[in-house]
Design a protein around this motif. Structure first.
Motif, PDB file in Angstrom:
ATOM      1  N   CYS A   1      50.565  42.021  39.040  1.00  0.00           N
ATOM      2  CA  CYS A   1      49.377  41.073  38.319  1.00  0.00           C
ATOM      3  C   CYS A   1      49.361  41.304  36.921  1.00  0.00           C
ATOM      4  O   CYS A   1      48.332  40.619  36.378  1.00  0.00           O
ATOM      5  CB  CYS A   1      48.181  41.203  39.187  1.00  0.00           C
TER       6      CYS A   1
ATOM      7  N   ASP B   1      41.766  38.855  32.923  1.00  0.00           N
ATOM      8  CA  ASP B   1      42.561  37.763  33.530  1.00  0.00           C
ATOM      9  C   ASP B   1      43.471  38.388  34.625  1.00  0.00           C
ATOM     10  O   ASP B   1      43.689  37.769  35.855  1.00  0.00           O
ATOM     11  CB  ASP B   1      43.542  36.882  32.739  1.00  0.00           C
ATOM     12  N   GLU B   2      44.154  39.446  34.397  1.00  0.00           N
ATOM     13  CA  GLU B   2      44.879  40.372  35.338  1.00  0.00           C
ATOM     14  C   GLU B   2      44.225  40.692  36.411  1.00  0.00           C
ATOM     15  O   GLU B   2      44.599  40.627  37.628  1.00  0.00           O
ATOM     16  CB  GLU B   2      45.664  41.378  34.500  1.00  0.00           C
TER      17      GLU B   2
ATOM     18  N   LYS C   1      43.331  37.692  38.691  1.00  0.00           N
ATOM     19  CA  LYS C   1      44.616  37.528  39.579  1.00  0.00           C
ATOM     20  C   LYS C   1      44.711  38.318  40.598  1.00  0.00           C
ATOM     21  O   LYS C   1      45.076  37.830  41.563  1.00  0.00           O
ATOM     22  CB  LYS C   1      45.785  37.480  38.453  1.00  0.00           C
ATOM     23  N   SER C   2      44.503  39.648  40.350  1.00  0.00           N
ATOM     24  CA  SER C   2      44.831  40.853  41.535  1.00  0.00           C
ATOM     25  C   SER C   2      43.796  40.565  42.703  1.00  0.00           C
ATOM     26  O   SER C   2      44.064  40.652  43.927  1.00  0.00           O
ATOM     27  CB  SER C   2      44.720  42.163  41.060  1.00  0.00           C
TER      28      SER C   2
ATOM     29  N   ASN D   1      42.349  37.629  43.454  1.00  0.00           N
ATOM     30  CA  ASN D   1      42.830  36.436  44.151  1.00  0.00           C
ATOM     31  C   ASN D   1      44.033  36.435  44.942  1.00  0.00           C
ATOM     32  O   ASN D   1      44.410  36.097  46.143  1.00  0.00           O
ATOM     33  CB  ASN D   1      43.026  35.172  43.057  1.00  0.00           C
ATOM     34  N   SER D   2      44.866  37.362  44.621  1.00  0.00           N
ATOM     35  CA  SER D   2      46.428  37.570  45.060  1.00  0.00           C
ATOM     36  C   SER D   2      46.364  38.535  46.278  1.00  0.00           C
ATOM     37  O   SER D   2      46.951  38.369  47.508  1.00  0.00           O
ATOM     38  CB  SER D   2      47.279  37.931  44.162  1.00  0.00           C
TER      39      SER D   2
ATOM     40  N   SER E   1      44.142  25.612  46.467  1.00  0.00           N
ATOM     41  CA  SER E   1      45.013  26.552  46.157  1.00  0.00           C
ATOM     42  C   SER E   1      45.042  27.465  47.379  1.00  0.00           C
ATOM     43  O   SER E   1      43.973  27.716  47.767  1.00  0.00           O
ATOM     44  CB  SER E   1      44.841  27.499  44.886  1.00  0.00           C
TER      45      SER E   1
END
Length: 516
Positions: free
Chosen positions: A317, A345-346, A349-350, A352-353, A426
């Motif tokens: 991420c 942002d990273e 992303k982590s 969400n992932s 998504s």
């Protein structure tokens, strides 16, 4: 008053301090057994470990015998240690106030508890006298005197402070608790210097020769181990503050032997601790501001996972600044940890992932790290919202949607209990943790069930699903292949923008359905 309370009030209770850790109730009883009115004793122990706290209580039915016990047993030996015997005080406020408590320092090593008592007894009734001792039984050069009145304490301070006892000038003052002591900023009166980075072969003669050029030195000492080896630091005390200031300015950073010296004003241990604590707090604040929002909290981690494995798992991420699994004193994983990314942002992303992703056979919970006080406020707010949903205005709340901080920029669509639908179509993580398919909404203060079984992560999914909607005791079973669309059709929901966020409205139900 109950009979037991009357009996307790008649008892004469004594406090016995400085007990040896091996002293038991039986030993303490034997030590005071010569007094016929002795009824029971107790050595206090740690509730968790069962170890002695090194103090206890002795109770008599005769007040006169209790007085005799103080006279005979105070400062006597028990199991090789000198014990203190004094009246037990049930007034916690009086014990904590420090009233009548006097601090004495710079005492000669030969002065013991009895000698300290004899030095102060002429100024009033002494409840307790104690010399602080090192582990090898030697005096540390300071102690405490507890008078029964503040007037006696003040009289002793006035008469004895600055006096010479056994060739040493003693300090006598009011006792101040460690937490209440204040240490002023350095001023021009400091004469004592701290010198470190000394080579092992540097002697006091070498050091004195080096520092004497700045003025007259009143004392100088290099700290040493028990075997006589230097600890690498020393103290140099000048007669005049100006000489100390010049020595500090000239010698700090200069080379002496093979090392560069560090020379500064000598500080007391508590003062150093306060400065270090302040620096630590400031550093934490700076890091919190720098990495605000980019620190991730991860829980439900398998015990076998290492810091490096956690780092590798989340490295896809973005750039990871630190990854740490929290462990107990024995090094065993507590099942949670933290991952700090270089950007927000990273971190988003982590979350969400990996939230709900299977890792070492366990589903991870991933969220933004929060301070304890922030978590507490959020839980209180959530609890208040639940109560409002039960008794408050007519509104339907669909629970389990993602956190608005994560999905604020994408718009939120209904997301049951962390699985199922996601933002803007998504898909959630492919290895998402399978929650219970049932979810509920509250309409007009009543709970209604929605069975989400068969619904796909994609809002446009064509896979078949079944939705059971129960409202006001009526049940409809609708089979549709439109996924989320079927839910919106059953409830007659339409999505509109309100203040930049998606809100679902019902045309057939007199209620607003808000996503939280």
């Amino acid at each position: 008053m109950a009979d037991s309370e009357i009996e307790t009030a008649k008892l004469a209770s004594l406090y016995v301090g400085d007990l040896h850790s091996d002293v038991t109730d039986d030993l303490l009883y034997k030590a005071f057994s010569e007094f016929k009115s002795l009824i029971f004793v107790r050595v206090c122990k740690d509730s968790a470990t069962g170890k002695s706290l090194c103090y206890g209580y002795v109770n008599f039915t005769s007040h006169q015998e209790a007085i005799r016990a103080i006279e005979l047993k105070n400062h006597s030996l028990l199991n090789g240690k000198v014990i203190r015997v004094m009246w037990s005080s049930r007034d916690a406020d009086a014990r904590k106030s420090g009233r009548g408590n006097v601090f004495v320092k710079n005492l000669a090593e030969s002065i013991d508890n009895v000698g300290l008592h004899d030095l102060f007894h002429k100024y009033g009734n002494i409840l307790s006298s104690k010399i602080e001792m090192s582990e090898d039984g030697k005096s540390k050069g300071f102690g405490y005197i507890q008078f029964d009145s503040e007037e006696s304490a003040n009289d002793a301070i006035q008469k004895l402070n600055g006096s010479t006892v056994r060739d040493k000038k003693i300090y006598v003052g009011k006792f101040i608790r460690k937490s209440e002591r204040s240490y002023p900023v350095p001023d021009a009166k400091d004469t004592n210097l701290y010198v470190k980075n000394l080579d092992p072969d540097i002697t006091e003669a070498h050091l004195k020769e080096k520092f004497s050029s700045f003025g007259k030195i009143s004392s100088l000492a290099i700290a040493k181990y028990g075997n006589g080896m230097s600890k690498g630091f020393a103290f140099v005390n000048y007669d005049h503050p100006d000489d100390a200031r010049r020595a500090m300015e000239a010698m700090n950073g200069s080379q002496f032997g093979s090392k560069n010296l560090y020379v500064a004003r000598a500080q007391k241990k508590v003062e150093r601790e306060q400065i270090l604590h302040h620096l630590f707090v400031e550093k934490c604040k700076e890091q919190n501001l720098k990495y605000k929002g980019s620190n991730i909290y991860v829980k439900n981690i398998d015990d076998s996972v290492s810091d490096e494995e956690l780092r590798v798992q989340f490295s896809a991420c973005g750039t990871i600044l630190s990854a740490k699994i929290m462990r107990d004193d024995k090094g065993i994983s507590k099942g949670f940890g933290f991952v700090c990314f270089s950007t927000l942002d990273e971190a988003v992303k982590s979350v969400n992932s990996f939230n709900g992703c299977m890792f070492h056979g366990k589903p991870l919970y991933v969220a933004f790290a929060q301070k304890k006080e922030v978590r507490k406020r959020l839980l209180q707010l959530k609890h208040a919202q639940k109560l409002e949903g039960l008794t408050g205005p007519s509104s339907a709340v669909i629970r389990g949607a993602p956190h608005p901080l994560i999905y604020a920029a994408t718009g939120v669509v209904y997301h049951p209990l962390g699985s199922g639908l996601s933002a803007n179509g998504s898909a959630a993580p492919s290895k998402a943790f399978q929650q219970s398919p049932a979810s509920t909404i509250s309409i007009n203060g009543k709970q209604h069930g929605i069975d989400m079984r068969g619904m796909n992560d994609n809002t446009n999914s064509k896979e078949s699903g079944q939705v059971n909607y129960v409202a006001s005791g009526c049940q409809q079973e609708i089979e549709d292949k439109a996924g989320t669309s079927s839910v919106m059709q059953v409830l007659d929901l339409q999505k509109t923008k309100v203040s930049g966020q998606d809100v679902l409205h019902s045309n057939s139900i007199a209620a607003k359905v808000a996503v939280i």
